[in-house]
Structures are given as structure tokens and as C-alpha cells.
Design an enzyme around this catalytic site. Sequence first.
Site, PDB file in Angstrom:
ATOM      1  N   TYR A 157       0.844  -1.211   0.000  1.00  0.00           N
ATOM      2  CA  TYR A 157       0.000   0.000   0.000  1.00  0.00           C
ATOM      3  C   TYR A 157       0.877   1.259   0.000  1.00  0.00           C
ATOM      4  CZ  TYR A 157      -3.696   3.222   1.519  1.00  0.00           C
ATOM      5  OH  TYR A 157      -4.592   4.273   1.616  1.00  0.00           O
ATOM      6  N   ALA A 158       1.900   1.275   0.870  1.00  0.00           N
ATOM      7  CA  ALA A 158       2.791   2.439   0.972  1.00  0.00           C
ATOM      8  C   ALA A 158       3.492   2.692  -0.357  1.00  0.00           C
ATOM      9  CB  ALA A 158       3.820   2.220   2.080  1.00  0.00           C
ATOM     10  N   ILE A 190      -9.845   8.061   7.886  1.00  0.00           N
ATOM     11  CA  ILE A 190     -11.181   8.532   7.511  1.00  0.00           C
ATOM     12  C   ILE A 190     -12.161   7.369   7.701  1.00  0.00           C
ATOM     13  CG2 ILE A 190     -12.588   9.567   5.670  1.00  0.00           C
ATOM     14  CD1 ILE A 190     -10.145  11.324   6.547  1.00  0.00           C
TER      15      ILE A 190
HETATM   16  P1  NDP Z   1     -13.584   2.423   0.151  1.00  0.00           P
HETATM   17  O1  NDP Z   1     -13.102   1.032   0.353  1.00  0.00           O
HETATM   18  O2  NDP Z   1     -14.708   2.926   0.995  1.00  0.00           O
HETATM   19  O3  NDP Z   1     -13.990   2.626  -1.403  1.00  0.00           O
HETATM   20  C1  NDP Z   1     -13.104   2.228  -2.395  1.00  0.00           C
HETATM   21  C2  NDP Z   1     -13.731   2.450  -3.756  1.00  0.00           C
HETATM   22  O4  NDP Z   1     -12.783   2.072  -4.763  1.00  0.00           O
HETATM   23  C3  NDP Z   1     -14.979   1.605  -4.012  1.00  0.00           C
HETATM   24  O5  NDP Z   1     -15.937   2.363  -4.713  1.00  0.00           O
HETATM   25  C4  NDP Z   1     -14.468   0.475  -4.916  1.00  0.00           C
HETATM   26  O6  NDP Z   1     -15.468  -0.075  -5.772  1.00  0.00           O
HETATM   27  C5  NDP Z   1     -13.420   1.223  -5.710  1.00  0.00           C
HETATM   28  N1  NDP Z   1     -12.442   0.306  -6.297  1.00  0.00           N
HETATM   29  C6  NDP Z   1     -11.581  -0.518  -5.635  1.00  0.00           C
HETATM   30  N2  NDP Z   1     -10.860  -1.241  -6.519  1.00  0.00           N
HETATM   31  C7  NDP Z   1     -11.252  -0.849  -7.758  1.00  0.00           C
HETATM   32  C8  NDP Z   1     -10.897  -1.243  -9.087  1.00  0.00           C
HETATM   33  N3  NDP Z   1      -9.970  -2.172  -9.320  1.00  0.00           N
HETATM   34  N4  NDP Z   1     -11.537  -0.639 -10.114  1.00  0.00           N
HETATM   35  C9  NDP Z   1     -12.479   0.295  -9.907  1.00  0.00           C
HETATM   36  N5  NDP Z   1     -12.857   0.715  -8.688  1.00  0.00           N
HETATM   37  C10 NDP Z   1     -12.264   0.139  -7.620  1.00  0.00           C
HETATM   38  O7  NDP Z   1     -12.284   3.349   0.338  1.00  0.00           O
HETATM   39  P2  NDP Z   1     -12.177   4.892   0.786  1.00  0.00           P
HETATM   40  O8  NDP Z   1     -13.262   5.656   0.161  1.00  0.00           O
HETATM   41  O9  NDP Z   1     -11.974   4.948   2.237  1.00  0.00           O
HETATM   42  O10 NDP Z   1     -10.770   5.276   0.112  1.00  0.00           O
HETATM   43  C11 NDP Z   1     -10.706   6.025  -1.106  1.00  0.00           C
HETATM   44  C12 NDP Z   1      -9.245   6.359  -1.395  1.00  0.00           C
HETATM   45  O11 NDP Z   1      -8.703   7.101  -0.298  1.00  0.00           O
HETATM   46  C13 NDP Z   1      -8.336   5.130  -1.554  1.00  0.00           C
HETATM   47  O12 NDP Z   1      -7.411   5.373  -2.579  1.00  0.00           O
HETATM   48  C14 NDP Z   1      -7.600   5.042  -0.220  1.00  0.00           C
HETATM   49  O13 NDP Z   1      -6.318   4.479  -0.375  1.00  0.00           O
HETATM   50  C15 NDP Z   1      -7.503   6.512   0.158  1.00  0.00           C
HETATM   51  N6  NDP Z   1      -7.339   6.696   1.588  1.00  0.00           N
HETATM   52  C16 NDP Z   1      -8.311   6.289   2.468  1.00  0.00           C
HETATM   53  C17 NDP Z   1      -8.125   6.462   3.839  1.00  0.00           C
HETATM   54  C18 NDP Z   1      -9.148   6.042   4.855  1.00  0.00           C
HETATM   55  O14 NDP Z   1      -8.811   6.087   6.066  1.00  0.00           O
HETATM   56  N7  NDP Z   1     -10.359   5.675   4.484  1.00  0.00           N
HETATM   57  C19 NDP Z   1      -6.889   7.068   4.361  1.00  0.00           C
HETATM   58  C20 NDP Z   1      -5.943   7.471   3.344  1.00  0.00           C
HETATM   59  C21 NDP Z   1      -6.172   7.286   2.014  1.00  0.00           C
HETATM   60  P3  NDP Z   1     -16.610  -1.078  -5.167  1.00  0.00           P
HETATM   61  O15 NDP Z   1     -17.548  -0.181  -4.407  1.00  0.00           O
HETATM   62  O16 NDP Z   1     -17.238  -1.691  -6.353  1.00  0.00           O
HETATM   63  O17 NDP Z   1     -15.890  -2.049  -4.285  1.00  0.00           O
END
Ligand code: NDP
Length: 247
Positions: A157-158, A190
Site C-alpha cells: 500500500y505504501a 477517515i
Molecule cells: P472504500 O473502500 O470505501 O472505497 C473504495 C472504492 O474504490 C470503491 O468504490 C471500490 O469499488 C473502488 N475500487 C476498488 N478497486 C477498484 C478497481 N480495481 N476498479 C475500480 N474501482 C475500484 O475506500 P475509501 O473511500 O476509504 O478510500 C478512497 C481512497 O482514499 C483510496 O485510494 C484510499 O487508499 C484513500 N485513503 C483512504 C483512507 C481512509 O482512512 N479511508 C486514508 C488514506 C487514504 P466497489 O464499491 O465496487 O468495491
Amino acid sequence: MEFDFKGQTAIVTGGTRGIGRAISEAFLKAGAKVIATYRSNEEEAKNFKEANAAHAECLEIYKFDVTCYDEVENFYKEVENKHGDFQIVVVSSGIRSDSIVGMMKEEDWNNVIDTNLTGTFNISKLAVQYMMRQKYGRIIALTSPIGKLGFAGQANYAASKAGQVALVKSLSKEVASRKITVNCVSPGFIDTDFISDLPDEQRDAYKKQIPLKRFGSPQDVATPVLFLASKESSYITGSVLEVTGGL
Ligand code: NDP
């Protein structure tokens, strides 16, 4: 904070749940047309659509995998044919699959790098091709402070998150002359499904380390994303905006 995105279209990958959903909803509230995408979670996509029925005429939802170049290419072709211009792309799709390096399966390494880093490349590459012709654009990728700090159990991830920052900084230099800005927003903890596996004890311990003493909400991240997406942020590019409660 009041934003006005009337007449603009924003694409939000991972836009149907978590942080991406809050970003999609903030754009809808600010008058933008939103194209939200997801990979496989039909139920959350349906919930999102129903909850935003009042904005139905401004909301489109697409399902594809950001790791698959052909699917991304088809998505952009369809967007161009059916919806015309778009000005904003937010990459909020992301996964984690934790393990210490010595025990990490090759599959867990590859999936995380493919989704978070290659996915950002696929989405950004095809977006800039379009934005270059338009001579305007805003691209924002969701990274993480873990990319800078490292974290035991999250080497994949990092690495993916550090790679996103390097990609964004390089790309920002390539497209600046066309008035396209490319930035990262870097959220701390978050409250979304993404970290719902953390045990309560660990959550409390992390909160104690955060100067603002709480986890952020998805809306806490959406506002800075809209700020960077606004026309007014025209002199900010290649930057990483931390939204961490001071962590
Ligand atoms: P969620 O797990 O709540 O949502 C992730 C989203 O990404 C979902 O809509 C998922 O689709 C989609 N997704 C995952 N893999 C794919 C793929 N291969 N193709 C298309 N869509 C994909 O995560 P968050 O909203 O919490 O995180 C959003 C971003 O923020 C991420 O990049 C995460 O690394 C970053 N982040 C989050 C933090 C946190 O604490 N929450 C902290 C720091 C960074 P589906 O709904 O169909 O599964």
C-alpha cells in the site's frame, strides 16, 4: 464552503462509496454533472443512486475495473460519445491488502500496486489525452501519508501511494502548459469501510495520536478535493494536500 461547478462534469472513480461517494455528492450539490464509477459492489452503487435520486439527471454510474486498460479506454470513449466534455477527474478507487513483507503473497503485492498505482496511471493517461485537446483540466488522486511514512504490514500500500505522488508530480509538469493541474489529496484516518476492520482498541490508540482527536469524515476530504478542482485553484499543481487532523 460554497462551490459553483455548474456547467462542469466530474468523473469520480470509486465514486459510489466511502470518500469517493462524499466527493460525488459534494460535486452534485455544487451543480456539477457527476460520472461516478465502481468495480463490483452493486448494493452500494444502488444505495448511492437511490440516495441521490433528486440529482438523477446530473448523475451517471459506470462499472469497470481501473486496472484493466481496455475497460478504462472503453469507459472514456463512452463518456465522450454520450456525455461530451469533462473537466475534472478524481481517482478515489483504492484497496489495501495488508501483510508483512516476509509473508506477503505475490498476489497481494500485485493487486494493490495494480489498483492504486496502475489504476491511477490508466485513468490519468486517458484523461490528459482528452484534456490536452480541451486545454483545461483538473486531476486529483487520493494518496495517503503512509506513502511518505511507511507502515509495518502495508509495504504494498505504501509503495503504491508513494508511486501515485511521483506519478502526479511528474504528470503535473508535462501538462501545465495546457492549463491542466494535477494534485493529490492525502487523507489521514477517515471513517469508511476501508478501515472498518480496525479493532476498537487500535482506533482509540490512533485517535489519541491525532492532534484533532478524531477520525475524519468522508466530507472532511470532499471539501479540499472540490477546492483543488475549482477554477480558482489554477496556481496549485504537483502538490499534496494533507487532510489528517494534524497527524
Ligand atoms: P472504500 O473502500 O470505501 O472505497 C473504495 C472504492 O474504490 C470503491 O468504490 C471500490 O469499488 C473502488 N475500487 C476498488 N478497486 C477498484 C478497481 N480495481 N476498479 C475500480 N474501482 C475500484 O475506500 P475509501 O473511500 O476509504 O478510500 C478512497 C481512497 O482514499 C483510496 O485510494 C484510499 O487508499 C484513500 N485513503 C483512504 C483512507 C481512509 O482512512 N479511508 C486514508 C488514506 C487514504 P466497489 O464499491 O465496487 O468495491
